[in-house]
Design a protein around this motif. Sequence first.
Motif, PDB file in Angstrom:
ATOM      1  N   SER A 155       0.820  -1.226   0.000  1.00 48.85           N
ATOM      2  CA  SER A 155       0.000   0.000   0.000  1.00 48.85           C
ATOM      3  C   SER A 155       0.851   1.272   0.000  1.00 48.85           C
ATOM      4  N   ILE A 156       1.965   1.262   0.747  1.00 52.36           N
ATOM      5  CA  ILE A 156       2.813   2.460   0.757  1.00 52.36           C
ATOM      6  C   ILE A 156       3.507   2.628  -0.589  1.00 52.36           C
ATOM      7  N   ALA A 157       3.973   1.487  -1.152  1.00 55.44           N
ATOM      8  CA  ALA A 157       4.605   1.523  -2.474  1.00 55.44           C
ATOM      9  C   ALA A 157       3.631   2.114  -3.503  1.00 55.44           C
ATOM     10  N   SER A 158       2.383   1.678  -3.465  1.00 55.13           N
ATOM     11  CA  SER A 158       1.365   2.207  -4.385  1.00 55.13           C
ATOM     12  C   SER A 158       1.145   3.696  -4.150  1.00 55.13           C
ATOM     13  N   ALA A 159       1.091   4.074  -2.870  1.00 55.71           N
ATOM     14  CA  ALA A 159       0.830   5.469  -2.515  1.00 55.71           C
ATOM     15  C   ALA A 159       1.911   6.409  -3.046  1.00 55.71           C
ATOM     16  N   VAL A 160       3.165   5.943  -3.093  1.00 54.70           N
ATOM     17  CA  VAL A 160       4.235   6.814  -3.591  1.00 54.70           C
ATOM     18  C   VAL A 160       4.402   6.686  -5.112  1.00 54.70           C
ATOM     19  N   GLY A 161       3.589   5.864  -5.726  1.00 53.39           N
ATOM     20  CA  GLY A 161       3.553   5.836  -7.185  1.00 53.39           C
ATOM     21  C   GLY A 161       4.332   4.728  -7.857  1.00 53.39           C
ATOM     22  N   ALA A 162       4.617   3.628  -7.128  1.00 53.58           N
ATOM     23  CA  ALA A 162       5.334   2.513  -7.744  1.00 53.58           C
ATOM     24  C   ALA A 162       4.458   1.831  -8.797  1.00 53.58           C
ATOM     25  N   THR A 163       5.083   1.468  -9.925  1.00 55.39           N
ATOM     26  CA  THR A 163       4.350   0.762 -10.980  1.00 55.39           C
ATOM     27  C   THR A 163       3.948  -0.627 -10.494  1.00 55.39           C
ATOM     28  N   ASN A 164       4.883  -1.256  -9.778  1.00 55.91           N
ATOM     29  CA  ASN A 164       4.647  -2.589  -9.237  1.00 55.91           C
ATOM     30  C   ASN A 164       4.859  -2.532  -7.731  1.00 55.91           C
ATOM     31  N   SER A 165       3.825  -2.866  -6.999  1.00 56.31           N
ATOM     32  CA  SER A 165       3.941  -2.785  -5.538  1.00 56.31           C
ATOM     33  C   SER A 165       3.868  -4.179  -4.917  1.00 56.31           C
ATOM     34  N   ILE A 166       4.218  -5.206  -5.706  1.00 58.85           N
ATOM     35  CA  ILE A 166       4.140  -6.580  -5.207  1.00 58.85           C
ATOM     36  C   ILE A 166       5.534  -7.201  -5.066  1.00 58.85           C
ATOM     37  N   VAL A 210       6.931   6.586 -11.947  1.00 52.88           N
ATOM     38  CA  VAL A 210       6.541   7.546 -12.977  1.00 52.88           C
ATOM     39  C   VAL A 210       7.744   7.959 -13.850  1.00 52.88           C
ATOM     40  N   ASN A 211       8.940   8.018 -13.270  1.00 50.17           N
ATOM     41  CA  ASN A 211      10.135   8.396 -14.033  1.00 50.17           C
ATOM     42  C   ASN A 211      10.603   7.285 -14.965  1.00 50.17           C
ATOM     43  N   ASN A 212      10.493   6.046 -14.485  1.00 51.51           N
ATOM     44  CA  ASN A 212      11.048   4.918 -15.218  1.00 51.51           C
ATOM     45  C   ASN A 212      10.484   3.617 -14.654  1.00 51.51           C
ATOM     46  N   HIS A 213      10.116   2.702 -15.524  1.00 49.72           N
ATOM     47  CA  HIS A 213       9.694   1.411 -15.001  1.00 49.72           C
ATOM     48  C   HIS A 213      10.439   0.245 -15.639  1.00 49.72           C
ATOM     49  N   ASN A 214      11.556   0.553 -16.283  1.00 46.69           N
ATOM     50  CA  ASN A 214      12.370  -0.513 -16.886  1.00 46.69           C
ATOM     51  C   ASN A 214      13.582  -0.816 -16.026  1.00 46.69           C
ATOM     52  N   TYR A 215      14.190  -1.961 -16.307  1.00 49.10           N
ATOM     53  CA  TYR A 215      15.447  -2.297 -15.636  1.00 49.10           C
ATOM     54  C   TYR A 215      16.516  -1.281 -16.012  1.00 49.10           C
ATOM     55  N   GLN A 216      17.316  -0.908 -15.021  1.00 48.92           N
ATOM     56  CA  GLN A 216      18.466  -0.051 -15.266  1.00 48.92           C
ATOM     57  C   GLN A 216      19.682  -0.695 -14.619  1.00 48.92           C
ATOM     58  N   ILE A 217      20.842  -0.455 -15.203  1.00 41.10           N
ATOM     59  CA  ILE A 217      22.075  -1.018 -14.632  1.00 41.10           C
ATOM     60  C   ILE A 217      22.678  -0.007 -13.672  1.00 41.10           C
ATOM     61  N   MET A 218      22.902  -0.453 -12.439  1.00 41.35           N
ATOM     62  CA  MET A 218      23.477   0.403 -11.415  1.00 41.35           C
ATOM     63  C   MET A 218      24.866  -0.105 -11.034  1.00 41.35           C
ATOM     64  N   ALA A 219      25.772   0.829 -10.759  1.00 40.44           N
ATOM     65  CA  ALA A 219      27.139   0.461 -10.383  1.00 40.44           C
ATOM     66  C   ALA A 219      27.290   0.511  -8.864  1.00 40.44           C
ATOM     67  N   GLU A 220      27.965  -0.498  -8.326  1.00 41.78           N
ATOM     68  CA  GLU A 220      28.220  -0.532  -6.891  1.00 41.78           C
ATOM     69  C   GLU A 220      29.676  -0.911  -6.686  1.00 41.78           C
ATOM     70  N   ALA A 221      30.283  -0.415  -5.629  1.00 47.29           N
ATOM     71  CA  ALA A 221      31.699  -0.711  -5.430  1.00 47.29           C
ATOM     72  C   ALA A 221      32.066  -0.658  -3.954  1.00 47.29           C
ATOM     73  N   SER A 222      33.085  -1.429  -3.601  1.00 47.74           N
ATOM     74  CA  SER A 222      33.595  -1.433  -2.227  1.00 47.74           C
ATOM     75  C   SER A 222      35.111  -1.516  -2.261  1.00 47.74           C
ATOM     76  N   ALA A 223      35.736  -0.954  -1.245  1.00 48.57           N
ATOM     77  CA  ALA A 223      37.174  -1.126  -1.070  1.00 48.57           C
ATOM     78  C   ALA A 223      37.458  -1.172   0.422  1.00 48.57           C
ATOM     79  N   ALA A 224      38.350  -2.068   0.820  1.00 47.12           N
ATOM     80  CA  ALA A 224      38.655  -2.177   2.249  1.00 47.12           C
ATOM     81  C   ALA A 224      40.107  -2.575   2.449  1.00 47.12           C
ATOM     82  N   VAL A 225      40.622  -2.189   3.594  1.00 44.61           N
ATOM     83  CA  VAL A 225      41.967  -2.586   3.995  1.00 44.61           C
ATOM     84  C   VAL A 225      41.843  -3.466   5.232  1.00 44.61           C
ATOM     85  N   LEU A 226      42.545  -4.602   5.221  1.00 40.48           N
ATOM     86  CA  LEU A 226      42.548  -5.481   6.394  1.00 40.48           C
ATOM     87  C   LEU A 226      43.759  -5.118   7.247  1.00 40.48           C
TER      88      LEU A 226
END
Lengths: 294, 138
Positions: A155-166, A210-226
């Motif tokens: 219901s909240i997803a629908s309220a904020v305008g999600a195309t798919n709220s399931i 409303v802006n977009n309902h297709n798949y988009q490719i997102m970039a994610e990255a991590s770096a750490a020192v032990l």
Amino acid sequence: MAVIKTNTVRSNLCKPWVFFLCLISTFLLVSSAQAGDGKLIGTAGLNQIEGSGGGGLVPWATLAGYDSQEQISVNAFTTQVQLDDYRLNVLGVSASFYDRVEISLAQHRFDLKTLGGEIKQNIYGLKYRIYGDIVYSTWPQVSIGLQYKKLKDGSIASAVGATNSISGTDIYVAATKIHLGALAGFNLVWNVTARATRANQLGLLGFGGVNNHNYQIMAEASAAVLFSRHLALGIEYRQKPDNLGLGEDDWLDVFISYIPNKNLSFTLAWAELGNIAGAKKQKGLYLSLNGQLW
Amino acid sequence: MKKLLLVCLAWFFISACSSTHTSTYQQLGGQPKIEEIVDNFITEIEFDSVMYAFFKDSNIDRFREKISEHICMLTGGPCEYTGDDMEQVHAGMNISESEFNHGVDLFIAAMTKANIHHTIQNKILAVIIPTRDVMIYL
């Protein structure tokens, strides 16, 4: 009537957990595989916020748990992210088979502290290691994975305008590598992930908008020192789509992990999560406890 | 927060690059330290049921000599490895990935007991770990 309803909700919530744990225990009994301890300490990674093996926000190519080729490991974790206007509680389990396949289940409870109410979703994860070993291979370890996300109540997803709220599914490819002694003698670990997604704020606000309902490719990255075999310090970045037109921001965190032994790790992070559903500059502490049960 | 992090990262890269080019062999303390590590490693193996199984018919003195040579050579020391081909040595043992990795755990313990600094341990591991490919599943 109300009592019946509560019970139904509860049994629905429990179902995936029961199924998941039954599946794992059956497998453990049938296979009689050794418990996982075959990776070097500090190289198994954690369970990220959606339950997959990874860092904190980003899924890595690593499979959660210390299993190597002949072993199975089972992990449980809990994570809390305490923001200005929201609080996310995550509870999850994962199992990794022969350092090849990982299955995971995580439950999100997103507490709307200021607005009131709660959003819940379950995330079912599957990951397959295609190539390599984070420590031993010349090239990075590479895995592909998916995260199937199912909202309890859209219901909240629908309220904020999600195309798919399931429900929605994210698909990702990740590459991770540790370079031994690379940074003034300290081990350096990095990860890059490409994720195809339609999820709004992890899926908590549904999928597409409303802006977009297709798949988009997102970039994610991590770096750490032990800094030792028991202490890691790192940074993570996660690009996010703005499908709803609510100014969804990219995520950033700085983390420190303490790994006293192969069965336990504690992670503390500072997360900068930006704009979430109109509430600006959400930031706060990320706390995670990760235990290997088998 | 972000600035502080950048400064930290920059400091690391600078210190990583400016370190003088002495060999890992010199940094770890040369031949006496290698012998100390190897002795500790042999002790670790003796008290470990998984690892001892692979060594019960081995000539330990020869193992001690050849692995010392090998570590000396790989870390940039003035030695030549005169032992047998690594693939031949481990053929038929069918060492699994987890057994090899367990051996690395014991080797790290051996280095720690020889008071080898964490950063030097990593440099040693970086040069000896690639031998895994000629040791497992043979």
